[in-house]
Scaffold this motif. Structure first.
Motif, mmCIF file in Angstrom:
data_model
loop_
_atom_site.group_PDB
_atom_site.id
_atom_site.type_symbol
_atom_site.label_atom_id
_atom_site.label_comp_id
_atom_site.label_asym_id
_atom_site.label_seq_id
_atom_site.Cartn_x
_atom_site.Cartn_y
_atom_site.Cartn_z
ATOM 1 N N TYR A 144 -12.488 98.068 -8.380
ATOM 2 C CA TYR A 144 -13.417 98.722 -7.986
ATOM 3 C C TYR A 144 -12.726 99.985 -6.581
ATOM 4 O O TYR A 144 -11.766 100.015 -6.462
ATOM 5 C CB TYR A 144 -14.375 97.882 -6.761
ATOM 6 C CG TYR A 144 -14.920 97.577 -7.707
ATOM 7 C CD1 TYR A 144 -15.944 97.628 -8.101
ATOM 8 C CD2 TYR A 144 -14.497 95.860 -7.646
ATOM 9 C CE1 TYR A 144 -17.191 96.509 -8.719
ATOM 10 C CE2 TYR A 144 -15.206 94.775 -8.425
ATOM 11 C CZ TYR A 144 -16.908 95.174 -8.977
ATOM 12 O OH TYR A 144 -17.347 94.146 -9.537
ATOM 13 N N THR A 145 -13.432 101.456 -6.354
ATOM 14 C CA THR A 145 -13.162 101.474 -5.722
ATOM 15 C C THR A 145 -13.837 102.018 -4.210
ATOM 16 O O THR A 145 -15.008 100.998 -5.038
ATOM 17 C CB THR A 145 -12.963 103.393 -6.211
ATOM 18 O OG1 THR A 145 -14.343 104.017 -6.835
ATOM 19 C CG2 THR A 145 -11.591 103.758 -7.119
ATOM 20 N N TYR A 146 -13.736 102.008 -3.138
ATOM 21 C CA TYR A 146 -14.255 101.923 -1.720
ATOM 22 C C TYR A 146 -14.166 103.264 -1.223
ATOM 23 O O TYR A 146 -13.567 103.535 -0.496
ATOM 24 C CB TYR A 146 -13.676 100.606 -0.835
ATOM 25 C CG TYR A 146 -13.748 99.172 -1.740
ATOM 26 C CD1 TYR A 146 -14.670 98.821 -1.905
ATOM 27 C CD2 TYR A 146 -12.427 99.092 -2.593
ATOM 28 C CE1 TYR A 146 -15.040 97.503 -2.483
ATOM 29 C CE2 TYR A 146 -12.742 98.005 -3.497
ATOM 30 C CZ TYR A 146 -13.696 96.984 -3.093
ATOM 31 O OH TYR A 146 -13.817 96.101 -3.825
ATOM 32 N N PRO A 147 -15.010 104.776 -1.356
ATOM 33 C CA PRO A 147 -15.287 105.557 -0.580
ATOM 34 C C PRO A 147 -16.210 105.397 1.125
ATOM 35 O O PRO A 147 -16.892 104.116 0.554
ATOM 36 C CB PRO A 147 -15.981 106.561 -1.988
ATOM 37 C CG PRO A 147 -16.386 105.272 -2.629
ATOM 38 C CD PRO A 147 -16.090 104.284 -2.593
ATOM 39 N N GLN A 148 -15.509 105.621 1.898
ATOM 40 C CA GLN A 148 -16.098 105.017 2.611
ATOM 41 C C GLN A 148 -17.827 105.715 2.947
ATOM 42 O O GLN A 148 -17.293 107.614 2.844
ATOM 43 C CB GLN A 148 -15.791 105.950 4.292
ATOM 44 C CG GLN A 148 -15.576 105.473 5.270
ATOM 45 C CD GLN A 148 -15.786 105.405 6.394
ATOM 46 O OE1 GLN A 148 -14.464 105.226 6.551
ATOM 47 N NE2 GLN A 148 -16.485 104.815 7.848
ATOM 48 N N VAL A 149 -19.160 105.355 2.972
ATOM 49 C CA VAL A 149 -19.962 106.071 3.011
ATOM 50 C C VAL A 149 -21.134 106.306 4.298
ATOM 51 O O VAL A 149 -21.927 106.685 4.956
ATOM 52 C CB VAL A 149 -20.671 105.158 1.929
ATOM 53 C CG1 VAL A 149 -20.741 105.873 0.962
ATOM 54 C CG2 VAL A 149 -21.506 103.684 2.299
ATOM 55 N N MET A 150 -20.876 105.525 5.778
ATOM 56 C CA MET A 150 -20.904 105.018 7.308
ATOM 57 C C MET A 150 -20.073 104.339 7.689
ATOM 58 O O MET A 150 -19.595 103.969 7.006
ATOM 59 C CB MET A 150 -22.518 104.344 6.570
ATOM 60 C CG MET A 150 -22.412 103.157 6.596
ATOM 61 S SD MET A 150 -24.378 102.588 7.199
ATOM 62 C CE MET A 150 -25.652 103.661 5.013
ATOM 63 N N THR A 151 -20.688 104.346 8.983
ATOM 64 C CA THR A 151 -20.273 103.966 9.931
ATOM 65 C C THR A 151 -21.165 102.759 11.102
ATOM 66 O O THR A 151 -22.081 103.511 11.381
ATOM 67 C CB THR A 151 -19.816 104.733 11.211
ATOM 68 O OG1 THR A 151 -18.320 105.536 10.152
ATOM 69 C CG2 THR A 151 -18.390 104.132 11.768
ATOM 70 N N VAL A 152 -20.608 102.122 10.867
ATOM 71 C CA VAL A 152 -22.405 101.061 11.850
ATOM 72 C C VAL A 152 -21.528 101.380 13.608
ATOM 73 O O VAL A 152 -20.771 100.877 14.043
ATOM 74 C CB VAL A 152 -22.225 99.227 11.763
ATOM 75 C CG1 VAL A 152 -22.600 98.689 13.214
ATOM 76 C CG2 VAL A 152 -22.749 99.454 10.263
ATOM 77 N N LEU A 162 -17.710 100.817 -5.774
ATOM 78 C CA LEU A 162 -18.058 101.142 -7.150
ATOM 79 C C LEU A 162 -17.138 100.583 -8.272
ATOM 80 O O LEU A 162 -15.393 100.969 -7.944
ATOM 81 C CB LEU A 162 -17.995 102.553 -7.151
ATOM 82 C CG LEU A 162 -18.632 103.419 -6.110
ATOM 83 C CD1 LEU A 162 -18.590 104.710 -5.709
ATOM 84 C CD2 LEU A 162 -20.157 103.434 -6.476
ATOM 85 N N PRO A 163 -17.502 100.267 -9.595
ATOM 86 C CA PRO A 163 -16.812 99.680 -10.271
ATOM 87 C C PRO A 163 -15.745 101.330 -11.044
ATOM 88 O O PRO A 163 -16.303 102.030 -10.876
ATOM 89 C CB PRO A 163 -17.278 99.010 -11.284
ATOM 90 C CG PRO A 163 -18.641 98.849 -10.614
ATOM 91 C CD PRO A 163 -19.210 99.981 -9.949
ATOM 92 N N VAL A 164 -14.294 101.028 -11.175
ATOM 93 C CA VAL A 164 -13.985 102.369 -11.347
ATOM 94 C C VAL A 164 -13.975 102.550 -12.564
ATOM 95 O O VAL A 164 -14.284 101.667 -14.251
ATOM 96 C CB VAL A 164 -11.698 101.972 -11.602
ATOM 97 C CG1 VAL A 164 -11.438 102.707 -11.845
ATOM 98 C CG2 VAL A 164 -11.691 101.190 -10.387
ATOM 99 N N GLY A 165 -14.432 103.598 -12.827
ATOM 100 C CA GLY A 165 -14.450 104.435 -14.016
ATOM 101 C C GLY A 165 -15.960 104.208 -15.088
ATOM 102 O O GLY A 165 -15.515 105.009 -15.943
ATOM 103 N N THR A 166 -16.910 104.491 -14.029
ATOM 104 C CA THR A 166 -17.837 104.206 -14.142
ATOM 105 C C THR A 166 -18.947 105.343 -13.553
ATOM 106 O O THR A 166 -18.083 106.144 -12.682
ATOM 107 C CB THR A 166 -18.679 103.241 -13.577
ATOM 108 O OG1 THR A 166 -18.531 102.813 -12.068
ATOM 109 C CG2 THR A 166 -18.096 101.439 -14.740
ATOM 110 N N THR A 167 -19.686 105.476 -14.352
ATOM 111 C CA THR A 167 -21.050 107.102 -13.856
ATOM 112 C C THR A 167 -21.481 106.570 -13.130
ATOM 113 O O THR A 167 -22.077 104.611 -12.440
ATOM 114 C CB THR A 167 -21.275 107.304 -15.193
ATOM 115 O OG1 THR A 167 -21.785 106.599 -15.705
ATOM 116 C CG2 THR A 167 -20.160 108.061 -16.017
#
Length: 133
Positions: free
Chosen positions: A78-86, A97-102
């Motif tokens: 998986y890739t892990y982009p940061q989307v928010m902060t608590v 996100l699974p690697v290589g998927t749309t």
């Protein structure tokens, strides 16, 4: 000119206290309103008023994600982009996100089936999508 004419041009001590009290009340009211607004935002986003603990669920990309298990390492593949902060704890939340998927984009950030909250000490809390895709 009489002495009474000179004293009338300066504001009395009582009126200065009244103005100071009004300013203090307005400032206090603004602080209370700001705190209440932040707590309401926190409640809507994380479904709890307990800002000092890990949220039981997170709203992201228009969907709710429920707290799952705690792991010591991120899952491979998986890739892990940061989307928010608590806030105020500062815990980052990553999209899983699974690697290589749309993926679907919402406001430039990836929508996902799972989120990961990173706690201190190298622990990660997995959040799964509530409902279905």
């Amino acid at each position: 000119m009489t002495e009474s004419g000179v004293g009338q041009s300066m504001p009395s001590k009582r009126s200065r206290r009244r103005v100071a009290a009004i300013i203090v009340w307005l400032f206090s009211g603004a602080l209370v309103l700001a705190a209440a607004s932040w707590l309401l935002y926190y409640r809507v986003t994380f479904h709890t008023f307990a800002w000092w603990s890990v949220p039981p669920s997170v709203t992201y990309c228009g969907r709710d994600y429920l707290e799952g298990r705690t792991v010591d390492a991120l899952l491979p593949g998986y890739t892990y982009p940061q989307v928010m902060t608590v806030e105020p704890a500062g815990w980052p939340v990553y999209a899983q996100l699974p690697v290589g998927t749309t993926r679907v984009q919402a406001a430039g950030l990836p929508c996902t089936m799972g989120l990961v909250l990173k706690r201190g000490g190298g622990q990660y809390i997995l959040y799964g999508l509530s409902g279905g895709p």
